[in-house]
Structure formats: structure tokens, C-alpha cells
Design a protein around this motif. Sequence first.
Motif, PDB file in Angstrom:
ATOM      1  N   GLY A 209       2.514   5.507   4.822  1.00 36.42           N
ATOM      2  CA  GLY A 209       2.700   4.056   4.845  1.00 36.42           C
ATOM      3  C   GLY A 209       2.791   3.417   3.467  1.00 36.42           C
ATOM      4  N   GLY A 210       2.284   4.103   2.437  1.00 40.16           N
ATOM      5  CA  GLY A 210       2.322   3.556   1.079  1.00 40.16           C
ATOM      6  C   GLY A 210       1.279   2.483   0.801  1.00 40.16           C
ATOM      7  N   TYR A 211       0.380   2.244   1.754  1.00 45.55           N
ATOM      8  CA  TYR A 211      -0.623   1.187   1.589  1.00 45.55           C
ATOM      9  C   TYR A 211      -1.515   1.436   0.367  1.00 45.55           C
ATOM     10  CZ  TYR A 211       0.459  -0.768   6.176  1.00 45.55           C
ATOM     11  OH  TYR A 211       1.091  -1.367   7.236  1.00 45.55           O
ATOM     12  N   TYR A 212      -2.006   2.662   0.221  1.00 42.36           N
ATOM     13  CA  TYR A 212      -2.907   2.944  -0.903  1.00 42.36           C
ATOM     14  C   TYR A 212      -2.177   2.922  -2.233  1.00 42.36           C
ATOM     15  CZ  TYR A 212      -7.268   3.481   1.539  1.00 42.36           C
ATOM     16  OH  TYR A 212      -8.414   3.207   2.237  1.00 42.36           O
TER      17      TYR A 212
ATOM     18  N   VAL B  13     -14.622  -1.711   3.792  1.00 41.92           N
ATOM     19  CA  VAL B  13     -13.618  -0.945   4.530  1.00 41.92           C
ATOM     20  C   VAL B  13     -12.316  -1.741   4.597  1.00 41.92           C
ATOM     21  CG1 VAL B  13     -15.297   0.405   5.857  1.00 41.92           C
ATOM     22  CG2 VAL B  13     -14.442  -1.735   6.796  1.00 41.92           C
ATOM     23  N   PRO B  14     -11.189  -1.014   4.679  1.00 44.33           N
ATOM     24  CA  PRO B  14      -9.890  -1.690   4.625  1.00 44.33           C
ATOM     25  C   PRO B  14      -9.371  -2.169   5.974  1.00 44.33           C
ATOM     26  CG  PRO B  14      -9.569   0.664   4.632  1.00 44.33           C
ATOM     27  CD  PRO B  14     -11.065   0.436   4.647  1.00 44.33           C
ATOM     28  N   LYS B  15      -8.548  -3.183   5.881  1.00 48.74           N
ATOM     29  CA  LYS B  15      -7.760  -3.668   7.012  1.00 48.74           C
ATOM     30  C   LYS B  15      -6.310  -3.646   6.529  1.00 48.74           C
ATOM     31  CE  LYS B  15      -7.597  -7.439  10.329  1.00 48.74           C
ATOM     32  NZ  LYS B  15      -7.889  -6.561  11.461  1.00 48.74           N
ATOM     33  N   CYS B  16      -5.423  -3.106   7.348  1.00 51.79           N
ATOM     34  CA  CYS B  16      -3.999  -3.071   7.000  1.00 51.79           C
ATOM     35  C   CYS B  16      -3.340  -4.371   7.437  1.00 51.79           C
ATOM     36  CB  CYS B  16      -3.297  -1.922   7.717  1.00 51.79           C
ATOM     37  SG  CYS B  16      -3.866  -0.311   7.217  1.00 51.79           S
ATOM     38  N   LEU B  17      -2.497  -4.894   6.585  1.00 57.23           N
ATOM     39  CA  LEU B  17      -1.668  -6.045   6.950  1.00 57.23           C
ATOM     40  C   LEU B  17      -0.233  -5.522   7.014  1.00 57.23           C
ATOM     41  CD1 LEU B  17      -3.226  -8.748   4.571  1.00 57.23           C
ATOM     42  CD2 LEU B  17      -3.884  -8.175   6.920  1.00 57.23           C
TER      43      LEU B  17
ATOM     44  N   LEU C 196     -12.734   5.600  -2.281  1.00 59.72           N
ATOM     45  CA  LEU C 196     -12.429   6.923  -1.727  1.00 59.72           C
ATOM     46  C   LEU C 196     -11.052   6.830  -1.075  1.00 59.72           C
ATOM     47  CD1 LEU C 196     -15.912   7.813  -0.268  1.00 59.72           C
ATOM     48  CD2 LEU C 196     -14.853   8.675  -2.326  1.00 59.72           C
ATOM     49  N   VAL C 197     -10.093   7.506  -1.676  1.00 57.57           N
ATOM     50  CA  VAL C 197      -8.692   7.394  -1.270  1.00 57.57           C
ATOM     51  C   VAL C 197      -8.333   8.539  -0.321  1.00 57.57           C
ATOM     52  CG1 VAL C 197      -6.295   7.286  -2.097  1.00 57.57           C
ATOM     53  CG2 VAL C 197      -8.155   6.315  -3.494  1.00 57.57           C
ATOM     54  N   PRO C 198      -7.913   8.211   0.900  1.00 60.85           N
ATOM     55  CA  PRO C 198      -7.555   9.274   1.842  1.00 60.85           C
ATOM     56  C   PRO C 198      -6.204   9.889   1.503  1.00 60.85           C
ATOM     57  CG  PRO C 198      -7.137   7.136   2.823  1.00 60.85           C
ATOM     58  CD  PRO C 198      -7.747   6.881   1.472  1.00 60.85           C
TER      59      PRO C 198
END
Length: 187
Positions: A141-144, A76-80, A124-126
Motif C-alpha cells: 500500500g505504500g502507507y509506511y 497505533v495507526p489508522k489508515c486513511l 516498529l515498521v511492519p
Amino acid sequence: MDALQKSELRKEMISKLENLAVEKKQEIEAQLAENLFQSEAWQGAKSIGITISQGMEWNTQPIIEKAWEQEKVVYVPKCLPKEKKLVFYRFQSYDELEIVYYNLQEPKANETLRVEKEQIDLLLVPGLIFDERGYRIGFGGGYYDRFLTDFPNQTISLAAAFQLINQVPKEVYDIPVEQIITEKTSQ
């Protein structure tokens, strides 16, 4: 299409998702999960990357639990936020999560193992809105998009049929997902 139009589309879809009847939402989620589990990408993956859903997002808990049941490794991801990037951590128990900004649940970095993106077989990309080419409008946010620039493995997004539009406006940095699975069929 400019950022303002993208923002309007985003707002409209969030409203549509927030106003979806609970029974209808659960019905769509069950079918999305079923279609995902039948996909070759799922069946061939030894590990998956997936978000911990919240609010109006499609519930990922049954997918995570099915992955564990099938002995797949879950990340699972964590945002920085300072670096505007995602990092993924191995996820083995809901006890490994903490509540961070925007009420997101993310892995506790000091209690879980950080992994490189190459270790994730299926991501799995939201997103909120998609087109048939795999382009998406996410939460802004552009994170993915940044994470996907050099992601070497398979990508899938789960979306209700009403989240598909003819053409998502794309920017040069947008990276399409390889497959979109809806409650009706897999694209």
C-alpha cells in the motif's frame, strides 16, 4: 526488479508465513520480542508506534502489553485510504479498537487522541521482506513509505531470518528502517 517481481516475492513470503507451524511461529515471536526488549532503542523509548497484528503477521500483543507494563505510551495507526496515509492514535485499551476494511483493527478516531509523528520515539515498521540496508517490501500500500518520509525518530522492523534477502529492489520513494531485529540477532 519490476513491480511484478516484487509482487511475486510478496506472494511467496505471505505463503511461507501462512504455512509456518504454529509452534515455530510462537518460538520466533518470543525471540523477536526478547531481542527487541533488549535493544537500546526499546529501552530508551518513552513511546512506541506499533500495528495491531493479524493473521500471519508477527503477534504484536505481547509487545504492546510489555510497553504498557513498562509505562511506555503506545500509539497505533489508522489508515486513511482516500489520502493513502497513516495517522497514529494513543492506544490504552483493546476496547478502543474497531474492525475496518480487510478485517484490520484500528483505533476509534472519536475515542482516542491523535498524535503527531514527532511524539513517537520508536516506530516498529511492519514488512514482509527485508535486506541488510533496511529496505523492505511491505504489503503493497505504500502507507509506511509515505509516513517515514519525514519521520524524525528511531525505526525498527522485526523479521525472521528467512525474511532477509540479499537486496530488496528499491524505488526512489523507499525509506529504509534503521534496524532490523531477527530471532537470531539484531542487525
